[in-house]
Design a protein around this motif. Structure first.
Motif, PDB file in Angstrom:
ATOM      1  N   TRP A 121       0.839  -1.211   0.000  1.00  0.00           N
ATOM      2  CA  TRP A 121       0.000   0.000   0.000  1.00  0.00           C
ATOM      3  C   TRP A 121       0.864   1.247   0.000  1.00  0.00           C
ATOM      4  N   LEU A 125       1.135   4.299  -2.831  1.00  0.00           N
ATOM      5  CA  LEU A 125       0.548   5.564  -2.391  1.00  0.00           C
ATOM      6  C   LEU A 125       0.979   6.787  -3.205  1.00  0.00           C
ATOM      7  N   ASP A 129      -1.974   9.232  -4.643  1.00  0.00           N
ATOM      8  CA  ASP A 129      -2.161  10.580  -4.107  1.00  0.00           C
ATOM      9  C   ASP A 129      -1.343  11.643  -4.838  1.00  0.00           C
TER      10      ASP A 129
END
Length: 223
Positions: A121, A125, A129
């Motif tokens: 994860w 990221l 994002d």
């Protein structure tokens, strides 16, 4: 006015798209093997690989390691988890002289599914994002990410163990150096120290407290 493509034209474009897609997959496969070869040159073969079936494909290799230096007695068995695929593309918005690509390391006692899920994860990221990771960057969470710890903030540092430093110095992708970042969990108080005084005082605390290289969920806050 442009005309719709005739059937032969459609077939040509279809073959071209397949060729480009196939070329991209081959290129990604070559880079994957390049990274793995560099990892194995310093760490030998991984004991396990946690494969990723998503389009980005960020696999996680688990390399066994005794974390006690050769010059010392005793044993401290664990694993170094290394992502393979995060550096496939540049992170968005990298500033200044920061390295535009990265891979992540996490030193753990056992490569559990929970830890690997968190590591993958984190590796995804920046692309979710539209951000980037470098030394001292943090990822704050609303709750502890793994069982057994009260800490809720990930902190990225750079490796200090010799083989890991050599990996970081060796790997390049498309002419870009690749940043290798170690994953750490810190307390609210430690985060506040970093925010108020900067990273160096916190690093001094790690030295003073003989911060263990292997992630310990039960570690107490140094602040």
């Amino acid at each position: 006015m442009s005309r719709p493509l005739s059937a032969p034209g459609v077939h040509i474009l279809s073959r071209l798209a397949k060729f480009v897609s196939g070329s991209n997959r081959q290129h990604a496969s070559d880079l994957y093997l390049q990274r793995l070869a560099i990892y194995e040159s310093e760490l030998d073969e991984p004991e396990r690989t946690f494969t990723d079936s998503t389009e980005r494909r960020i696999d996680i290799h688990a390399f066994g390691r005794d974390f006690v230096p050769e010059c010392q007695e005793g044993s401290d068995e664990g694993y170094i988890l290394l992502t393979n695929g995060m550096s496939e593309q540049r992170m968005p918005g990298v500033h200044g002289d920061a390295k535009p690509r990265a891979e992540l390391m996490w030193y753990v006692r056992e490569p559990t599914e929970e830890i690997c899920a968190n590591l993958r994860w984190l590796a995804n990221l920046p692309f979710i994002d539209s951000t980037w990771f470098g030394l001292g960057h943090r990822v704050a969470l609303p709750r502890p990410p793994v069982a057994g710890t009260d800490f809720e903030t990930f902190l990225f540092l750079t490796p200090i163990i010799a083989p890991d430093k050599r990996i970081a110095e060796t790997l390049e992708i498309a002419g870009d150096p690749v940043e290798f970042l170690t994953v750490n969990l810190i307390s609210h108080q430690e985060l506040a120290l970093i925010k108020s005084e900067g990273l160096d005082p916190f690093l001094d605390l790690l030295d003073e407290n003989d911060y263990p290289p292997i992630f310990d969920p039960a570690r107490k806050s140094y602040v």
